[in-house]
Design a protein around this motif. Structure first.
Motif, mmCIF file in Angstrom:
data_model
loop_
_atom_site.group_PDB
_atom_site.id
_atom_site.type_symbol
_atom_site.label_atom_id
_atom_site.label_comp_id
_atom_site.label_asym_id
_atom_site.label_seq_id
_atom_site.Cartn_x
_atom_site.Cartn_y
_atom_site.Cartn_z
ATOM 1 N N SER A 186 0.827 -1.204 0.000
ATOM 2 C CA SER A 186 0.000 0.000 0.000
ATOM 3 C C SER A 186 0.860 1.251 0.000
ATOM 4 N N LYS A 187 0.243 2.363 -0.369
ATOM 5 C CA LYS A 187 0.912 3.660 -0.325
ATOM 6 C C LYS A 187 1.316 4.012 1.098
ATOM 7 N N SER A 206 10.933 7.188 -2.811
ATOM 8 C CA SER A 206 9.647 6.490 -2.805
ATOM 9 C C SER A 206 8.955 6.573 -4.156
ATOM 10 N N TYR A 208 5.000 5.433 -5.635
ATOM 11 C CA TYR A 208 3.698 4.852 -5.322
ATOM 12 C C TYR A 208 2.636 5.455 -6.236
ATOM 13 N N GLN A 211 1.353 9.375 -6.846
ATOM 14 C CA GLN A 211 2.426 10.299 -6.468
ATOM 15 C C GLN A 211 2.529 11.441 -7.477
#
Length: 223
Positions: A186-187, A206, A208, A211
């Protein structure tokens, strides 16, 4: 808040920090007390039945609304419940051995109550989420070393707190001086891991879904 086209009622004086701010209807939905009272007055003024703004279930404002007092000190009651819970947990231990961990919800609640609140941790109530039990908040503060109103980017006050055994194992297994990829389902998991790595002074980037495209490009280029 509940929207209404009716003329606004006279504003009530602001509530102090010692007054309840959350109301619960008999259908177990939570509202700001002032918002729910305005909703009730609007319906009564229009000679219409009063119903829950969430599920539309009718309720009686005088007998089916509970104000949750987050300042109530229930220490003595909690102590008595803990003693009963510990006795029940001893009784449940035999059941756990023979049922592969399958027990009813009441026994799981007793397991939670049997765990003493950590010493030196604040049991103060949450000023906004007043339905959260004080002991739950105390356990969360003890486990994370953080306050409950901190932003997502806040770091734990003590680095050893807030890390599950899996995260601790991950930190041990990360090779030094090499690139590694850590996946999460998951984010929120990605953002949590980013916070943990940054608190350990480990550079990370990161990626995701959802984003910002600029941030995505920066992460890819940095990698």
């Amino acid at each position: 808040a509940v929207a209404s086209s009716a003329p606004p009622a006279a504003s009530a004086p602001p509530r102090t920090a010692d007054e309840p701010v959350v109301a619960m209807t008999h259908c177990s939905h939570f509202f700001c007390i002032d918002c729910l009272e305005q909703h009730v007055q609007t319906k009564l003024g229009a000679s219409r039945k009063v119903a829950c703004p969430n599920c539309r279930r009718p309720f009686c404002p005088s007998s089916e609304v509970t104000h949750i007092d987050h300042t109530n000190d229930d220490s003595d009651e909690q102590l008595e419940m803990r003693e009963k819970a510990k006795s029940k947990v001893r009784e449940a231990s035999d059941m756990l051995e023979s049922s592969n961990g399958v027990i009813d919800g009441g026994l799981w609640h007793s397991l939670f109550l049997s765990i003493d609140v950590p010493v030196g941790v604040s049991r103060r109530a949450h000023p906004i989420h007043t339905a959260l039990p004080r002991d739950v908040l105390a356990h969360l503060r003890a486990a994370t070393g953080m306050d409950l109103d901190c932003p997502r980017s806040a770091m734990p006050q003590r680095n050893e707190h807030g890390l599950s055994s899996k995260v601790q194992a991950l930190l041990r297994d990360l090779p030094s001086g090499e690139h590694s990829v850590v996946f999460s389902a998951s984010k929120d998991g990605v953002l949590h891991m980013s916070t943990v790595l940054q608190s350990k002074n480990i550079p990370c980037f990161s990626l995701y879904v959802g984003q910002n495209t600029i941030d995505t490009a920066k992460s890819v280029n940095a990698w």
